[in-house]
Scaffold this active site. Structure first.
Site, PDB file in Angstrom:
ATOM      1  N   SER A 323      28.972  15.729-114.102  1.00 25.97           N
ATOM      2  CA  SER A 323      28.884  14.295-114.379  1.00 25.97           C
ATOM      3  C   SER A 323      29.861  13.858-115.474  1.00 25.97           C
ATOM      4  O   SER A 323      31.076  13.951-115.297  1.00 25.97           O
ATOM      5  CB  SER A 323      27.434  13.955-114.747  1.00 25.97           C
ATOM      6  OG  SER A 323      27.232  12.576-114.840  1.00 25.97           O
ATOM      7  N   ASP A 470      22.232  11.994-104.201  1.00 23.12           N
ATOM      8  CA  ASP A 470      22.520  11.598-105.583  1.00 23.12           C
ATOM      9  C   ASP A 470      22.541  10.070-105.677  1.00 23.12           C
ATOM     10  O   ASP A 470      23.390   9.415-105.066  1.00 23.12           O
ATOM     11  CB  ASP A 470      23.869  12.171-106.019  1.00 23.12           C
ATOM     12  CG  ASP A 470      24.084  12.075-107.524  1.00 23.12           C
ATOM     13  OD1 ASP A 470      23.517  11.159-108.148  1.00 23.12           O
ATOM     14  OD2 ASP A 470      24.816  12.918-108.071  1.00 23.12           O
TER      15      ASP A 470
END
Length: 524
Positions: A323, A470
């Site tokens: 991320s 996600d």
């Protein structure tokens, strides 16, 4: 102080009024759109249902976020009062103008072409220029920005500044229009106007609203203030490691995201040949959490270089990043192209910014689109748009993370590990707020050039993993990286989200990483 309060009140009033008018217009347009669809389609058609769902989301969102605007406005004055009570000092926030808020960190806000985009911090030996995201100040619509500038211009009408050109600093009186005109005419592109206010730096001790436990303040001893906390697993018996791997965690996380999942599941061969290095980023876990930092890209990179690359004398290494860590991993690859042996990215936050659109604002609206549904988007909007509500969340949860961890252990009879809670809550609001805006949003315009550099100048394998479910970073971001770097390999893991792409499948992921490292070693 009274003038600041009045100006702040007027700006917030204009903000709420403008927001109401804009949202009211959006609802009117949406209702008109629904009416047209009703004429053209039947009530049972999927487009009709989707249009109604979008309308409901926007309508409910209007009332919810309008209420949150009012709450954040009230919290602004509440925290200013509490800051003065506990710290004997008025603390400006990002509801203030950039010139007022420079007192927040002791750094001077730099204006280029009328936009606040850089911060200068001066030391005895050099001057640092840091890029800050304009989303810190301008999170509202452009009309709001214009209205705010009307109020702001009253206070900023007459002041003295500094004009910097190359290595020369010259004093300039703004009343001397003739000399200023001549100086600006000679070198127009190199001029920047600095406000000349001198402010003392804030102390590095935690603020009253931050956690003061031994874990969160373990960095305060002088020996650890200038370096990150690094968790290292290396071969036993002082055997020299054949390779090095640097793990960089994501937003609201810590090194335990790797050490509690992957490190125990690597094979004996990997443990005996690789030095595994997991770092707590600046502002997270056991690393320093200075409240005078803006947590810019430069600060994060310098701390990683100092605490990891230089300290362990890494000449070549693999990178595994998740991320937010993907942004830092790409920046490291650009800065050290010959040192990267492989690059493994998990859910990289790359959004292709259309031409003519402001990158930071675009990325912010993609990550936090101000929707009440799905819940992930609502949570992202809450922490991205509302500085004081976010600080309240940190005050309630982060300051009491020890209690939450104890309750979790009690309710689960010690059957659940709390490392995710530790990573999610062991940070300060100042650190998470600035990292979110300056790294995730502020890097929106840089990632494209980073990926171009990796494609053309970094000779290593690039592997991308993304959870099929996600909701934080869409899968399209990984495919966007693949478009920029054609040699990259994308693995979409079905039924996994932003966290379970690692947690819950750590054994499989450990094997996948080992294969990547072995392949890159043979290639080299």
């Amino acid at each position: 102080m009274l003038n600041e309060t009045i100006n702040s009140f007027i700006r917030h009033l204009l903000y709420i009024l403008t927001l109401y008018l804009i949202h009211h217009q959006l609802i009117y347009i949406t209702l008109s759109h629904i009416h047209k669809i009703q004429i053209k389609t039947t009530s049972s058609s999927p487009p009709h249902i989707m249009a109604i769902a979008r309308w409901l989301n926007r309508t409910v969102g209007f009332f919810v976020f309008f209420l949150l605007d009012i709450i954040d406005f009230l919290l602004c004055f509440t925290y200013k009062t509490l800051d003065f009570f506990f710290e004997s000092e008025w603390k400006p926030c990002y509801c203030s103008t950039p010139l007022e808020a420079q007192g927040k960190t002791g750094k001077i806000i730099v204006s280029e072409r009328g936009e606040y985009s850089k911060v200068v911090s001066m030391t005895r030996t050099k001057i640092h220029f840091d890029e800050i995201s304009d989303t810190l100040y301008s999170r509202g619509p452009s009309l709001l920005m214009r209205l705010s500038k009307l109020v702001r211009s009253v206070k900023c009408f007459n002041y003295k500044g500094l004009i910097m050109r190359r290595n020369v600093v010259e004093s300039c009186d703004h009343n001397d229009h003739q000399s200023k005109k001549k100086l600006c005419g000679r070198n127009k592109k190199r001029l920047m106007t600095l406000n000349s206010t001198v402010v003392e730096k804030s102390p590095t001790t935690p603020r009253w609203s931050d956690c003061h436990c031994s874990f969160c303040t373990s960095w305060l001893p002088s020996s650890t203030k200038d370096s990150l906390f690094v968790n290292v697993q290396q071969p036993k018996d002082n055997k020299k490691a054949r390779d090095n791997v640097v793990f960089i965690h994501g937003f609201l996380s810590s090194s335990s995201f790797w050490t509690e999942t992957l490190f125990p599941n690597f094979s004996d061969s990997t443990k005996s040949n690789y030095r595994l290095i997991a770092v707590d980023l600046l502002g997270y876990g056991r690393s320093p959490k200075p409240n005078d930092s803006l947590y810019t890209l430069r600060e994060h990179l310098e701390m990683i270089e100092k605490s990891v690359i230089s300290h362990y004398k890494l000449k070549k290494f693999h990178i595994v990043a998740h991320s937010l860590g993907c942004v830092l991993a790409l920046a490291l690859a650009v800065k050290h192209p010959g040192a990267i042996k492989s690059l493994t990215l998990l859910a990289p936050p790359y959004y292709k910014v259309p031409k003519g659109v402001h990158a930071a604002q675009y990325v912010m609206r993609k990550v936090a689109p101000k929707n009440v549904w799905p819940p992930m988007q609502f949570g992202a909007s809450l922490i991205s748009w509302y500085e004081h509500i976010g600080r309240t969340v940190c005050l309630v949860l982060c300051k009491n993370h020890r209690l939450l961890e104890s309750l979790t252990r009690l309710l689960t009879l010690n059957r659940m590990k709390t490392y995710l809670i530790e990573g999610f809550l062991c940070h300060t609001h100042n650190g998470s707020w600035h990292t979110l805006h300056n790294i995730i949003f502020g890097s929106g315009g840089k990632l494209e050039s980073y990926l171009d550099h990796v494609r053309d100048h970094v000779d290593c394998d690039v592997t991308i993993f993304h959870g099929g479910k996600d909701e934080v970073i869409p899968v399209e971001c990984s495919y966007g990286v693949k478009t920029k770097v054609p040699r990259a390999t994308v693995h979409v893991i079905p039924d996994k989200d932003h966290i379970t792409i690692v947690v819950g499948r750590q054994k499989d992921f450990a094997r996948e990483l080992e294969l990547i490292w072995q392949k890159s070693t043979k290639t080299c």
